[in-house]
Write a protein that holds these residues in place. Structure first.
Motif, PDB file in Angstrom:
ATOM      1  N   LEU A 448       0.805  -1.614  -0.043  1.00 17.97           N
ATOM      2  CA  LEU A 448       0.526   0.319   0.250  1.00 17.97           C
ATOM      3  C   LEU A 448       0.609   1.322  -0.140  1.00 17.97           C
ATOM      4  CD1 LEU A 448      -0.218   1.336   2.754  1.00 17.97           C
ATOM      5  CD2 LEU A 448      -1.458  -0.868   3.507  1.00 17.97           C
ATOM      6  N   PRO A 451       2.514   3.454  -5.031  1.00 21.58           N
ATOM      7  CA  PRO A 451       1.519   3.185  -7.032  1.00 21.58           C
ATOM      8  C   PRO A 451       1.360   1.513  -7.362  1.00 21.58           C
ATOM      9  CG  PRO A 451       3.230   4.576  -7.059  1.00 21.58           C
ATOM     10  CD  PRO A 451       3.398   3.533  -5.949  1.00 21.58           C
ATOM     11  N   PRO A 452       0.481   1.453  -8.454  1.00 23.54           N
ATOM     12  CA  PRO A 452      -0.818   2.331  -8.342  1.00 23.54           C
ATOM     13  C   PRO A 452      -2.112   1.923  -7.102  1.00 23.54           C
ATOM     14  CG  PRO A 452      -1.472   0.067  -9.364  1.00 23.54           C
ATOM     15  CD  PRO A 452      -0.419  -0.217  -8.729  1.00 23.54           C
ATOM     16  N   TRP A 453      -2.498   4.047  -7.015  1.00 23.31           N
ATOM     17  CA  TRP A 453      -3.435   3.734  -6.283  1.00 23.31           C
ATOM     18  C   TRP A 453      -4.689   3.748  -6.013  1.00 23.31           C
ATOM     19  CZ3 TRP A 453       0.558   4.623  -2.616  1.00 23.31           C
ATOM     20  CH2 TRP A 453       0.880   5.059  -3.365  1.00 23.31           C
ATOM     21  N   ASP A 454      -5.526   3.964  -5.240  1.00 32.71           N
ATOM     22  CA  ASP A 454      -6.541   3.333  -5.595  1.00 32.71           C
ATOM     23  C   ASP A 454      -7.656   3.372  -4.168  1.00 32.71           C
ATOM     24  OD1 ASP A 454      -6.332   0.610  -3.967  1.00 32.71           O
ATOM     25  OD2 ASP A 454      -6.200   0.008  -5.575  1.00 32.71           O
ATOM     26  N   GLU A 455      -8.583   3.673  -3.499  1.00 33.03           N
ATOM     27  CA  GLU A 455      -9.198   3.767  -2.878  1.00 33.03           C
ATOM     28  C   GLU A 455      -8.611   3.133  -1.384  1.00 33.03           C
ATOM     29  OE1 GLU A 455     -10.475   6.392  -1.117  1.00 33.03           O
ATOM     30  OE2 GLU A 455      -9.762   7.313  -3.528  1.00 33.03           O
ATOM     31  N   ARG A 456      -8.648   1.644  -1.932  1.00 35.32           N
ATOM     32  CA  ARG A 456      -8.528   1.277  -0.646  1.00 35.32           C
ATOM     33  C   ARG A 456      -7.736   0.630   0.001  1.00 35.32           C
ATOM     34  NH1 ARG A 456      -6.435  -5.321  -1.440  1.00 35.32           N
ATOM     35  NH2 ARG A 456      -4.723  -3.585  -2.811  1.00 35.32           N
ATOM     36  N   LYS A 457      -6.488   1.200  -1.022  1.00 33.38           N
ATOM     37  CA  LYS A 457      -4.565   1.558  -0.213  1.00 33.38           C
ATOM     38  C   LYS A 457      -5.261   3.043   1.108  1.00 33.38           C
ATOM     39  CE  LYS A 457      -1.893  -0.438  -3.605  1.00 33.38           C
ATOM     40  NZ  LYS A 457      -0.497  -0.500  -4.675  1.00 33.38           N
ATOM     41  N   THR A 459      -7.843   3.980   2.271  1.00 28.10           N
ATOM     42  CA  THR A 459      -8.550   3.278   3.868  1.00 28.10           C
ATOM     43  C   THR A 459      -7.655   2.706   4.244  1.00 28.10           C
ATOM     44  OG1 THR A 459     -10.593   3.388   2.712  1.00 28.10           O
ATOM     45  CG2 THR A 459     -10.068   1.849   4.461  1.00 28.10           C
ATOM     46  N   ARG A 481       0.272  -6.535  -1.988  1.00 29.48           N
ATOM     47  CA  ARG A 481       0.930  -7.391  -4.033  1.00 29.48           C
ATOM     48  C   ARG A 481       2.152  -7.424  -3.810  1.00 29.48           C
ATOM     49  NH1 ARG A 481      -3.048  -3.015  -7.282  1.00 29.48           N
ATOM     50  NH2 ARG A 481      -2.125  -4.976  -8.708  1.00 29.48           N
TER      51      ARG A 481
END
Length: 481
Positions: A448, A451-457, A459, A481
């Motif tokens: 986390l 990148p790549p970034w997302d909202e789960r990370k 949170t 990951r």
């Protein structure tokens, strides 16, 4: 300064740099041997030190031992006993999210440092910071004040015989030598003296981005709360006299500069000050003399001020030939006079009356921050207010000046009274850099953080910063990951 003298000074700095870069000042054994050398100096040359201090300032050898030689013995012995602990790495807590990892702070010497000492405590203000600089593993140039020439010569003649002469050097001379020293690059400069010269030191240091510590003093107030007669009152008066006239005739940065007292209690305090002064100073040589003619004239002019002269209640006599000024008490001199706006640095004590003792807090707050505030009181509420509502380098209750001797308390000013702290471990820290060191393992890697970034990370990161342990467990269980 001539070309030849400048070249010699440059050679001195070069030798110090070579001594430090060679690495020997870093070893614990070297530091310990230098501290033992200073202790031998203080023991074997004690009489010569007393003689130098008497020639420079007229100090009685009892005062010289109390304020300088004795304190230096204590400081050097304390540094020897604690040096292993001071130099040990300090473990730092690392959050679980960074596991496996360790972190620590490792003190390292700054390098080649310069110490400017002052004339009023010329041995103590030279060797006290030198003890810390050596303990921290630095090479050191010491510039004693030219206004105490006998002590400066004593240091120049003896330091090199008792400590490593290639790593610790005494540089004698006047202001031009100080200016020439500041043209060189140093890793730290400690200056003790006046704000006027301190500004020049800081300006010169800025050319090399050299860190500076300043010990400047200021007008140290003494708040004297009314108390019933008896032993405590007499002891308090004794301590006021000790904190004013018994410390180099008031020529000390932490000496009491003026006293604040309630109008109704002022006559009692003044009466006891007069009688105790007479008892303490029956012998003229039991109080130090003024350092030189210039300072004698400066102090004389404070008393000769037409607006101030009527406020003299006790003393005021002067002997220009012997540079002696009688302990002098003044009552309510004009607050805009030089004696109340400039640091006195001499045996003159203004008494300022207030309606109620609590008014003294506002009086102190309205003036530049002093190096020390003293207060004699049994009132716990007043003590709390003084601590909470005023700012100073130190606050001492029911005594004066003795805080200087406590190695566990840092010594230094705030605001116009200076910055930087030393004594005991604080001297070691003044001349050290705490290097931050961290080491991580490879067992765990949190995806986390990349990148790549997302909202789960995002949170998970929110949880990570709020609940370190919870976020760590989630990541370890597979949410990576």
């Amino acid at each position: 300064m001539g070309t030849e003298a400048g070249a010699r000074l440059g050679e001195t700095v070069r030798e110090l740099r070579e001594a430090y870069e060679g690495g020997r000042t870093r070893s614990l054994a070297w530091r310990q041997s230098q501290l033992r050398g200073l202790l031998r100096l203080l023991k074997e040359k004690e009489v010569e030190a007393f003689q130098a201090l008497h020639k420079d300032l007229g100090k009685h050898h009892a005062e010289a031992y109390r304020d300088e030689v004795g304190l230096l013995n204590k400081s050097a012995n304390g540094a020897l006993q604690q040096l292993g602990k001071w130099t040990a790495p300090e473990r730092v807590w690392v959050p679980l999210v960074a596991w496996p990892a360790t972190a620590q702070l490792v003190p390292e010497p700054l390098g080649v440092v310069l110490i400017f000492s002052c004339w009023n405590v010329p041995l103590g203000l030279s060797l006290e910071p030198l003890i810390g600089a050596i303990a921290a593993g630095n090479a050191v140039a010491l510039k004693p004040s030219e206004l105490s020439p006998c002590t400066a010569k004593f240091l120049a003649d003896n330091i090199g015989r008792y400590v490593d002469p290639s790593a610790v050097k005494v540089v004698q001379g006047g202001p031009e030598v100080g200016e020439q020293l500041m043209e060189h690059r140093w890793d730290k400069v400690l200056f003790t003296g006046s704000p006027r010269i301190a500004r020049s030191v800081m300006a010169a240091a800025s050319r090399h981005l050299t860190p500076v510590a300043l010990e400047l003093g200021g007008k140290c107030p003494c708040i004297f709360d009314a108390m019933p007669g008896g032993r405590d009152l007499q002891v308090s008066v004794n301590r006021i006299i000790g904190g004013k006239w018994s410390s180099c005739a008031g020529q000390a940065c932490i000496a009491i500069d003026y006293v604040l007292v309630e109008e109704r209690f002022a006559p009692v305090l003044i009466k006891m000050l007069k009688s105790t002064l007479k008892r303490f100073f029956q012998e003229a040589d039991h109080m130090a003399r003024i350092v030189n003619e210039r300072n004698f004239e400066r102090l004389s002019s404070l008393l000769k001020d037409r607006a101030v002269a009527p406020s003299i209640l006790h003393g005021g006599s002067m002997d220009a030939k012997n540079l002696y000024i009688e302990p002098t008490i003044l009552l309510n001199p004009p607050l805009d006079s030089a004696i109340m706006t400039e640091e006195i640095f001499g045996p003159l004590l203004p008494i300022i009356t207030v309606k109620k003792i609590e008014d003294s807090i506002a009086f102190v707050k309205a003036r530049p921050k002093p190096l020390a505030i003293y207060a004699f009181t049994r009132d716990a509420a007043l003590r709390r207010r003084i601590v909470d509502e005023t700012s100073s380098g130190t606050v001492t209750f029911n005594d004066a000046v003795v805080q200087y001797a406590i190695d566990g308390l840092p010594f230094g000013g705030v605001g116009q009274s200076g910055f930087g702290q030393y004594h005991g471990k604080y001297s070691f820290e003044m001349f050290s850099h705490k290097k931050a060191i961290m080491k991580r393992g490879y067992l765990i890697e949190l995806a986390l953080r990349y990148p790549p970034w997302d909202e789960r990370k995002v949170t998970l990161m929110r949880h990570l910063y709020r609940f370190n342990y919870f976020a760590f467990v989630l990541s370890f269980l597979g949410l990576r990951r």
